[in-house]
Motif scaffolding. Structure first.
Motif, short mmCIF file in Angstrom:
data_model
loop_
_atom_site.label_atom_id
_atom_site.label_comp_id
_atom_site.label_asym_id
_atom_site.label_seq_id
_atom_site.Cartn_x
_atom_site.Cartn_y
_atom_site.Cartn_z
N UNK A 382 0.96 -1.29 0.04
CA UNK A 382 0.02 -0.07 0.02
C UNK A 382 0.96 1.27 -0.05
N UNK A 383 0.80 2.18 -0.85
CA UNK A 383 1.36 3.48 -0.81
C UNK A 383 0.55 4.52 -0.23
N UNK A 384 0.91 5.12 0.95
CA UNK A 384 0.31 6.18 1.39
C UNK A 384 0.90 7.64 0.70
N UNK A 385 -0.05 8.44 0.12
CA UNK A 385 0.26 9.50 -0.51
C UNK A 385 -0.11 10.66 0.21
N UNK A 386 0.95 11.53 0.66
CA UNK A 386 0.56 12.85 1.34
C UNK A 386 0.12 13.86 0.52
N UNK A 387 -0.70 14.81 0.98
CA UNK A 387 -1.16 15.96 0.31
C UNK A 387 -0.16 16.81 -0.05
N UNK A 388 0.28 17.21 -1.35
CA UNK A 388 1.23 18.16 -1.88
C UNK A 388 1.87 17.79 -3.28
N UNK A 389 2.90 18.35 -3.53
CA UNK A 389 3.52 17.80 -4.97
C UNK A 389 3.61 16.60 -5.25
N UNK A 390 3.96 15.86 -4.23
CA UNK A 390 3.85 14.28 -4.60
C UNK A 390 2.72 13.61 -5.14
N UNK A 391 1.62 14.30 -4.81
CA UNK A 391 0.21 13.61 -5.30
C UNK A 391 0.42 13.83 -6.85
N UNK A 392 0.83 14.87 -7.68
CA UNK A 392 0.70 14.89 -8.73
C UNK A 392 1.54 13.92 -9.44
N UNK A 393 2.57 13.39 -9.06
CA UNK A 393 3.49 12.33 -9.52
C UNK A 393 2.73 10.94 -9.32
N UNK A 394 2.34 10.85 -7.88
CA UNK A 394 1.83 9.45 -7.61
C UNK A 394 0.63 9.02 -8.03
N UNK A 395 -0.06 10.02 -8.05
CA UNK A 395 -1.53 9.71 -9.03
C UNK A 395 -1.49 9.25 -10.49
N UNK A 396 -0.41 9.71 -11.04
CA UNK A 396 -0.35 9.51 -12.46
C UNK A 396 0.35 8.13 -12.52
N UNK A 397 1.02 7.87 -11.54
CA UNK A 397 1.76 6.55 -11.69
C UNK A 397 1.10 5.05 -11.67
N UNK A 398 1.24 4.20 -12.59
CA UNK A 398 0.79 3.31 -12.64
C UNK A 398 1.16 2.04 -11.77
N UNK A 399 0.10 1.74 -10.73
CA UNK A 399 0.61 0.93 -9.79
C UNK A 399 0.71 -0.42 -10.14
N UNK A 400 1.53 -1.19 -9.85
CA UNK A 400 1.51 -2.98 -10.38
C UNK A 400 0.32 -3.55 -9.71
N UNK A 401 0.46 -4.68 -10.20
CA UNK A 401 -0.86 -6.02 -9.60
C UNK A 401 -0.61 -6.02 -8.11
N UNK A 402 -2.07 -5.70 -7.71
CA UNK A 402 -2.36 -5.78 -6.46
C UNK A 402 -1.82 -4.87 -5.27
#
Length: 558
Positions: A382-402
């Motif tokens: 599980x990836x915990x995404x903090x609010x901030x500029x990291x959201x813009x990158x992590x939201x677009x990142x393709x998560x692997x299976x599962x």
């Protein structure tokens, strides 16, 4: 048989849902609750660094387990926690907030005591804390059993927090009546449907799908809050519909499924192709209720045409001018899975991983960091995404299976990520918990690292250090002193907080990052990495773009 006390009963009844931790900070008026946390079998107390952190941690835990418990004392404690509880309400997370209150003997005698305003108004905080919840109750020995059933039912039905007040004196008294033996959360029917409305809603959806040439599904985080992630994915696979998510919904579905077509967020979509794909759809099947905030729509750069949307909400369905009531989302999905035909071609877009970038000797940047992180995630993580500029990158990142993810983009309270990481890690039974946070957010709640060390939690934490509140620079001009941060040597913190067996590193180059990622792969304990990135990345958006989100300029006349 000895009757449990009010506090013991309340905690034991909630524990029957499958909750095995209670997050909080001890306080004198809450001693009956604190003591009960040590007396109820199978329940463990988690002593957080402060009440706000405890509410964030309970939020993270509830996202994994379906519900959580939070305990604070009267006034000063509950008000410190209220921001986190309100975030749970925004994100539809059931957290049971138990608050200790001064004895009714003190209240009846009209005595003035601490944690109040120097008067005898003892219920003034109930309206404030209750506003962060969907249901509330003040328990005593006589009403405890009945009230707990009402509170549990309503909190789970709406998937929102509940506020439970137990005075210090009543908390130690035995309940009156026959205790209820409850069911685990997974066995509880949370919404109930009216058959005629449910049937009409499903037939309308099926009819519109059959007529559509270019349908697209959107699955939102609400399906996860109701424990319906698997059912939603089963429907997508059975129907073979292309599916997208919005930023607030990251991690809701398995992004390795062949129907996954990317992140849709207007002009901030994962690609222009995705934006056009959704814009051109003649039917948008919204499973869970899209939240059309500025962040979800790229500062409102693209808004779905309402006439083309069928929206399946928690207990109602809207299709054009038709609204079907009392059609529970789990029932709608169950019938759709049985009846929906399989489309021959999904028409889904192809979504690729971020390409690797950066030579070994290069200084680190977001362009080189995120592709390497992406390749280290494993099924069950599980990836915990903090609010901030990291959201813009992590939201677009393709998560692997599962691989799943949790974020707080709607409420957007910076600092949420670190304590939420604690709660997520405590809630999970397998797989790693990864946190990506900016240094500005981390500074607000980094004292929770000590709590992680105390309880042997083993997350993988990346603190992106650019010395500024980067997201604030993006939406304003550069050079403001209020965006500058205190210079902290983050990689020294785990040792200072007494954490044992942690892999700790500070990385500045691509080679440094590659080396530490190799070590993380085989390290059995927690990992904490300070990642140096340039603050020049946080360049202000064009003024016209900023204004589209904040609407500050006077519109042109005419």
């Amino acid at each position: 048989m000895t009757q449990p006390t009010v506090a013991q009963y309340a905690l034991a009844r909630l524990a029957q849902l499958g909750i095995d931790r209670i997050f909080g900070v001890p306080g004198d008026y809450a001693f009956a609750i604190d003591d009960a946390a040590e007396q109820v079998p199978g329940l463990s107390w988690v002593a957080c660094a402060n009440e706000l952190n405890a509410s964030y941690a309970a939020d993270g835990y509830a996202r994994v387990r379906g519900a959580a418990m939070l305990s604070t004392t009267y006034g000063v404690g509950e008000l410190s926690a209220i921001n986190g509880v309100m975030g749970c309400k925004a994100h539809r997370v059931p957290v049971f907030h138990l608050v200790g209150m001064p004895s009714e003997r003190i209240q009846r005698l009209g005595l003035v005591t601490h944690h109040n305003l120097g008067d005898t108004v003892y219920d003034r905080f109930q309206a404030i804390s209750g506003a962060a919840c969907c249901v509330s109750a003040v328990l005593d020995p006589d009403n405890c059993i009945d009230e707990m059933e009402r509170v549990i039912r309503e909190a789970l039905r709406q998937s929102m927090p509940a506020y439970i007040v137990i005075s210090e004196v009543h908390g130690g008294m035995p309940v009156v009546g026959q205790p209820v033996k409850g069911k685990p959360l997974a066995e509880i029917k949370r919404q109930r449907s009216v058959d005629v409305e449910l049937d009409a809603a499903v037939e309308t959806i099926l009819s519109r799908l059959a007529a559509a040439r270019k349908p697209v599904a959107v699955v939102t985080a609400l399906v996860a809050r109701y424990g319906l992630r698997d059912q939603a994915m089963e429907f997508i696979r059975k129907s073979n519909l292309p599916v997208v998510i919005m930023p607030n919904d990251k991690g809701t579905i398995d992004e390795a499924m062949q129907q996954y077509s990317g992140l849709y967020a207007g002009g901030w979509s994962s690609s222009q192709e995705v934006c056009d794909f959704v814009r051109d759809a003649d039917l948008l099947l919204d499973i869970g209720g899209m939240v059309l905030t500025e962040l979800n729509t790229g500062l409102w750069t693209d808004m779905p045409n309402a006439d083309r949307v069928i929206s399946i909400q928690d207990n109602w369905v809207k299709a054009g001018s038709k609204v079907f009531l009392n059609a529970a989302i789990d029932d709608v999905l169950a019938v759709l899975v049985k009846k929906v035909p399989t489309r021959k071609e999904s028409g889904a877009l192809n979504v690729e991983k971020f390409p690797l970038a950066g030579a070994a000797s290069d200084k680190l940047s977001s362009t080189s960091f995120y592709p390497r992180l992406q390749r280290r995630l494993r099924k069950g993580d599980t990836v915990v995404v903090e609010t901030g500029t990291c959201m813009t990158h992590l939201n677009k990142m393709l998560l692997p299976e599962g691989v799943t993810a949790e974020g707080q983009g709607l409420w957007g309270s910076i600092g949420w990520g670190t304590p939420a990481c604690l709660g997520v890690a405590m809630g999970k039974q397998s797989g790693r918990t990864w946190l990506v946070t900016g240094d500005g957010s981390h500074q607000l709640t980094l004292n929770e690292i000590g709590v992680m060390g105390r309880y042997g939690i083993k997350p993988v934490i990346f603190v992106l250090n650019n010395g500024i509140y980067g997201v604030e620079d993006v939406i304003s001009e550069r050079g403001h002193a209020y965006d500058d941060l205190a210079p902290v040597n983050y990689h020294l913190l785990p040792q200072a907080f007494g954490c044992k067996g942690w892999l700790i590193a500070k990385v500045e180059t691509v080679a440094d990052l590659d080396a530490v990622l190799e070590k993380i792969e085989s390290h059995p304990g927690a990992c904490y990495v300070e990642v140096m990135i340039p603050n020049e990345e946080s360049q202000p958006l064009p003024g016209s773009v900023i204004d589209s989100g904040y609407k500050l300029r006077t519109p042109k006349a005419g």
